[in-house]
Design an enzyme around this catalytic site. Structure first.
Site, short mmCIF file in Angstrom:
data_model
loop_
_atom_site.label_atom_id
_atom_site.label_comp_id
_atom_site.label_asym_id
_atom_site.label_seq_id
_atom_site.Cartn_x
_atom_site.Cartn_y
_atom_site.Cartn_z
N ASP A 52 0.83 -1.21 0.00
CA ASP A 52 0.00 0.00 0.00
C ASP A 52 0.86 1.26 0.00
O ASP A 52 0.67 2.17 0.82
CB ASP A 52 -0.93 0.00 1.22
CG ASP A 52 -1.64 -1.32 1.42
OD1 ASP A 52 -2.03 -1.93 0.42
OD2 ASP A 52 -1.80 -1.75 2.58
N ASN A 192 -18.03 -6.14 -0.63
CA ASN A 192 -17.12 -5.88 0.50
C ASN A 192 -16.88 -4.39 0.69
O ASN A 192 -17.06 -3.85 1.78
CB ASN A 192 -15.81 -6.62 0.29
CG ASN A 192 -15.99 -8.12 0.30
OD1 ASN A 192 -16.11 -8.74 -0.76
ND2 ASN A 192 -16.07 -8.72 1.48
N GLU A 229 -11.13 -0.52 -3.79
CA GLU A 229 -10.41 0.07 -2.66
C GLU A 229 -9.17 0.78 -3.19
O GLU A 229 -8.92 0.85 -4.39
CB GLU A 229 -10.03 -1.01 -1.64
CG GLU A 229 -9.02 -2.04 -2.16
CD GLU A 229 -8.67 -3.11 -1.14
OE1 GLU A 229 -9.41 -3.26 -0.16
OE2 GLU A 229 -7.63 -3.78 -1.34
N HIS A 293 -2.97 -1.12 -5.25
CA HIS A 293 -2.94 -0.11 -4.19
C HIS A 293 -1.85 0.92 -4.47
O HIS A 293 -0.86 1.04 -3.76
CB HIS A 293 -2.75 -0.70 -2.81
CG HIS A 293 -3.26 0.24 -1.75
ND1 HIS A 293 -4.29 -0.07 -0.90
CD2 HIS A 293 -2.90 1.51 -1.46
CE1 HIS A 293 -4.53 0.97 -0.10
NE2 HIS A 293 -3.70 1.94 -0.43
N ARG A 326 4.61 -8.23 -0.46
CA ARG A 326 4.13 -7.21 -1.38
C ARG A 326 5.12 -6.05 -1.30
O ARG A 326 5.20 -5.36 -0.29
CB ARG A 326 2.71 -6.77 -1.01
CG ARG A 326 1.67 -7.85 -1.21
CD ARG A 326 0.27 -7.37 -0.87
NE ARG A 326 0.12 -7.11 0.56
CZ ARG A 326 -0.94 -6.52 1.12
NH1 ARG A 326 -1.94 -6.13 0.35
NH2 ARG A 326 -1.01 -6.34 2.41
N HIS A 368 6.20 -3.98 -31.41
CA HIS A 368 6.18 -5.36 -31.89
C HIS A 368 4.75 -5.88 -31.84
O HIS A 368 3.99 -5.59 -30.92
CB HIS A 368 7.15 -6.25 -31.12
CG HIS A 368 6.67 -6.69 -29.77
ND1 HIS A 368 5.87 -7.79 -29.60
CD2 HIS A 368 6.89 -6.20 -28.52
CE1 HIS A 368 5.61 -7.97 -28.31
NE2 HIS A 368 6.21 -7.01 -27.63
#
Length: 463
Positions: A52, A192, A229, A293, A326, A368
């Site tokens: 993040d 969510n 998000e 993120h 990450r 290409h």
């Protein structure tokens, strides 16, 4: 004509762009390095195990970084005079979660903003008894240096319209008004998180009610979880661009794009248009998985930089939320001639990246298509136009494809293709760009939209 255009060889006008056989003897000029042309650090990852990521624009000569740490237990800030310097900069812990009670759970996705001469950090926190009871909180510091823990004080929880799962707040100013965009679960919607926007009375208080501007409905937004998000805002070319992330935090994680006219009412849902497809996704060839993120910063000369996290492997053991790898990565953000951003692909490891334009067609690029080459006007497939010149010990180079890094420009007779072998080439700096010699007296040449080899050299601008 601006300084960057001149430096990129953009001031060539109607000059002849095909040089005769003796191109080796053409007036040689001092060429910028590929790193100077690319203009963005190529160290990858820039910062390990920081998800993040948020990098500010320069403030008093300093860039500042913050992001989620794998332990989800603290807020960190580091600073450096350059983006690349953030890689080795000392990290300061400016706040740790309490051992019990409110904000004692997961600490996620901090963002650092300079508003009204003070620093603010927006971050998400759970409670010790329920680590996933995530809400958004705001801290303030009146000190000039946000790395100093002594300056930070909690302003409190960001009180949204309803008490629900809330995270990933970002702030921006447009036309004299301060806005906040964030992700939240809404009781009446079976997803969510969706994205909301509101105007702010001050950095921790809403002035208006929220407007929902995006909710996950498309197939690429609902893999694993139904998620929009991680919003980030970039205002350019008469439009407000808002990137966001979607789906679960594994290799399905990706980025989408909203946009609105800069003159529109940003608090009206009808002002925003969602791009139908994701604009930044996992890439197996470059081994970058779950990119997202993101945030945006700029280099010293104003080049836009995309900041994001991604893993370098696909298979994850256990819950991806608790996989620590990450990593923060940066790459150049490009722009199409119609004013819209070109994200391309997560470019992977390697040196600086260039694009090649025939000097007589400065808005066209070598591209290409499969293993063949052609020259197209303003192609949208950015990744097909990106190459690296890889130096060899004998002074020659090979031209590597960015999106197919195991393949290189290969010459056979007058034909130019991509293959695993790669033909050594020599660049010759000339007025307005470079020529590319593939053999004595033989050069890359643009001919009727095709890239071929001939005894007359086309001048290519590197950009």
């Amino acid at each position: 004509m601006n300084r960057r255009t001149v430096l990129a060889g953009g001031a060539v006008g109607a000059m002849a762009v095909v040089l005769p056989v003796g191109a080796e003897g053409a007036p040689v000029v001092k060429a910028r390095t590929d790193a100077e042309i690319y203009g963005v650090p190529t160290v990858d990852p820039l910062i390990s195990q920081r998800a993040d990521p948020w990098i500010t624009k320069p403030v008093n000569g300093q860039y500042y970084f913050t992001g989620s740490v794998p332990e989800y237990d603290r807020l960190v800030v580091r600073g450096a005079p350059t983006i690349e310097g953030l890689a080795t900069a000392e990290e300061s812990v400016i706040w740790r979660r309490p051992t019990s009670g409110k904000m004692g759970g997961h600490i996620w996705a901090p963002e650092l903003h300079r508003i009204g001469g003070k620093w603010y950090i927006y971050f998400a926190a759970g409670d010790a008894g329920d680590v996933f009871r995530i809400r958004t909180y705001v801290m303030e510091s009146a000190l000039d240096d946000p790395r100093d823990p002594a300056g930070w004080a909690l302003k409190g929880q960001l009180a949204t319209e309803w008490d629900g799962f809330t995270l990933d707040a970002t702030s921006f100013t447009h036309r004299g008004r301060q806005y906040l965009v964030w992700a939240q679960s809404e009781p009446e919607i079976a997803v969510n998180t969706s994205l909301y926007i509101a105007e702010m009375a001050n950095p921790w208080t809403f002035k208006t009610k929220p407007t929902r501007i995006a909710t996950p409905t498309r197939s690429w937004e609902i893999i694993g979880y139904r998620v929009n998000e991680g919003p980030a805002v970039l205002i350019r070319n008469g439009r407000v661009f808002l990137t966001f992330s979607a789906s679960a935090t594994d290799s399905n994680y990706c980025m989408g794009l909203l946009s609105a006219p800069a003159s529109a009412d940003l608090l009206s849902r009808s002002s925003w248009t969602k791009h139908p497809d994701p604009i930044f996704v996992t890439n197996d060839a470059t081994q970058r998985y779950g990119p997202g993120h993101n945030s945006f910063t700029v280099t010293a000369d104003g080049t836009d930089v995309l900041v994001y996290h991604a893993r370098d492997y696909k298979q994850i053991t256990g819950d991806p939320l608790y996989d620590p790898n990450r990593h923060t990565r940066v790459q150049k953000l490009y722009w199409h001639e119609d004013g819209t951003p070109l994200f391309g692909i997560p470019v992977g490891s390697g040196g600086p990246i260039v694009r090649l334009s025939p000097a007589d067609r400065p808005r066209s690029f070598v591209k290409h298509v499969g293993d063949a080459f052609q020259v197209d006007h303003a192609p949208r497939e950015l990744e097909l136009t990106q190459f690296r010149f890889v130096a060899a010990s004998d002074g020659t180079e090979t031209v590597q494809s960015v999106d197919q890094p195991t393949k290189f420009l290969t010459v056979s007779g007058t034909s130019v293709t991509l293959s695993g072998a790669g033909t050594p080439v020599t660049r010759i700096a000339v007025k307005g760009g470079v020529t590319v010699r593939v053999a004595p007296g033989r050069f890359l040449q643009h001919r009727n939209g095709q890239l071929v080899v001939g005894d007359r050299a086309t001048v290519f601008k590197l950009s």
